[in-house]
Design an enzyme around this catalytic site. Structure first.
Site, PDB file in Angstrom:
ATOM      1  N   LYS A 235       0.815  -1.208   0.000  1.00 25.95           N
ATOM      2  CA  LYS A 235       0.000   0.000   0.000  1.00 25.95           C
ATOM      3  C   LYS A 235       0.853   1.264   0.000  1.00 25.95           C
ATOM      4  O   LYS A 235       2.052   1.242   0.253  1.00 25.95           O
ATOM      5  CB  LYS A 235      -0.992  -0.041   1.156  1.00 25.95           C
ATOM      6  CG  LYS A 235      -2.060  -1.102   0.909  1.00 25.95           C
ATOM      7  CD  LYS A 235      -3.225  -1.050   1.842  1.00 25.95           C
ATOM      8  CE  LYS A 235      -4.290  -2.056   1.387  1.00 25.95           C
ATOM      9  NZ  LYS A 235      -5.454  -2.088   2.309  1.00 25.95           N
ATOM     10  N   ARG A 274      -3.231 -10.346   4.662  1.00 30.14           N
ATOM     11  CA  ARG A 274      -3.667 -10.434   3.258  1.00 30.14           C
ATOM     12  C   ARG A 274      -2.559  -9.829   2.407  1.00 30.14           C
ATOM     13  O   ARG A 274      -2.254  -8.633   2.532  1.00 30.14           O
ATOM     14  CB  ARG A 274      -4.980  -9.671   3.084  1.00 30.14           C
ATOM     15  CG  ARG A 274      -5.565  -9.713   1.685  1.00 30.14           C
ATOM     16  CD  ARG A 274      -6.874  -8.909   1.651  1.00 30.14           C
ATOM     17  NE  ARG A 274      -7.510  -8.949   0.357  1.00 30.14           N
ATOM     18  CZ  ARG A 274      -7.224  -8.142  -0.668  1.00 30.14           C
ATOM     19  NH1 ARG A 274      -6.288  -7.209  -0.514  1.00 30.14           N
ATOM     20  NH2 ARG A 274      -7.842  -8.247  -1.814  1.00 30.14           N
TER      21      ARG A 274
END
Length: 299
Positions: A235, A274
């Site tokens: 991210k 994840r």
């Protein structure tokens, strides 16, 4: 030994990781591999947009050590526009069915009850709803009827406007309060509390500082009493940390940092992470599990 071993507080935090009925149990954090069957996801948009390439990638994730596979047919990157329910269903159904045939534990990443229903019929065993039941009020009821685990993520709005909602006086306290409200709501809709998993929503209506604060206080998320899924893989807050001047580190070059976050999350008691690249993260959770056993031996 008379001295308290280093890391004892982390050991205490990680030692009571809740199990989820119907899902693999392990003495370590689980690894959820990601398959985005989309042309526009931030990390790998287009790489696995057709069923054949997505299924092939799923095989690779399983071989690399993934415990779970999360299949999504709609991008939730900041600014993304929604696709139709029909298109989302067409993207995910053949991939879920094929991975189920391979014996994978498949999670369907969707905010829509109609998509979740098709995926569950095809063999998915988990519903991962980034809206926490807010985007489609029928989804918690479907989960309740099917008696499957439900990931409830902290969410404040769809991707095209979510970053406008990144305003908090106390991000940890507010995320915990809002997650608690969502858990209560889905349980009121009939979802079994033992099958609820919470996700603090790293990157969703959060700035980089908000993300770091949540990662530093996963104990507060765990205090909600439910297993915690952490999704920080590749991210933008990692890209900003690792970049030079105003240039963020490219998405594909953030996997080492992702593995570092995985190790920290596993040590703090996360139920699962994840991630896009599985092998390094599968290694990281095993290292943490072995480290914990060494700490236990010193107690």
């Amino acid at each position: 030994m008379s001295a308290q071993p280093p890391g004892d507080d982390l050991l205490a935090a990680a030692g009571d990781r809740p199990a989820v009925p119907g899902l693999p149990a392990a003495d370590r954090c689980l690894v959820m591999g990601v398959i985005n069957v989309t042309p526009d996801s931030f990390s790998d948009g287009g790489a696995f947009a057709d069923a054949d390439s997505a299924i092939k990638h799923g095989r690779q994730l399983l071989a690399a050590g993934a415990d779970l596979i999360d299949v999504g047919g709609e991008s939730t990157r900041p600014g993304a526009r929604r696709v139709s329910a029909d298109e989302e269903r067409e993207r995910v159904e053949p991939v879920v069915a094929a991975l189920n045939e391979l014996g994978a534990v498949v999670s369907i990443d969707t905010m829509r009850a109609s998509v979740a229903a098709v995926a569950l019929d095809a063999g998915a065993r988990i519903v991962n709803d980034v809206s926490g039941g807010l985007a489609d009020p029928d989804l918690p009821g479907l989960v309740a009827d099917r008696r499957v685990p439900y990931v409830v993520m902290h969410w404040r709005g769809h991707s095209d406007r979510m970053q406008q909602q990144a305003s908090y006086d106390d991000v940890v306290g507010e995320v915990c309060a809002e997650l608690s409200e969502r858990v209560a709501a889905v349980v009121a809709a009939g979802v079994d509390i033992s099958q609820v998993i919470v996700d603090p929503g790293i990157g969703f209506a959060k700035t980089a500082e908000h993300n770091w604060a949540l990662l530093a206080h996963l104990d507060a998320i765990r205090a909600l009493g439910r297993p915690v899924l952490v999704g920080a893989s590749r991210k933008s807050f990692l890209g900003a940390l690792l970049g030079d001047d105003d240039n963020a580190r490219p998405v594909a070059d953030r996997d080492d940092a992702t593995a570092a976050v995985t190790a920290l999350a596993a040590a703090a008691g996360a139920w699962a992470v994840r991630v896009h690249e599985v092998r390094a993260n599968a290694d990281a959770v095993r290292v943490v599990a072995r480290w914990r056993r060494a700490l236990e031996a010193d107690k």
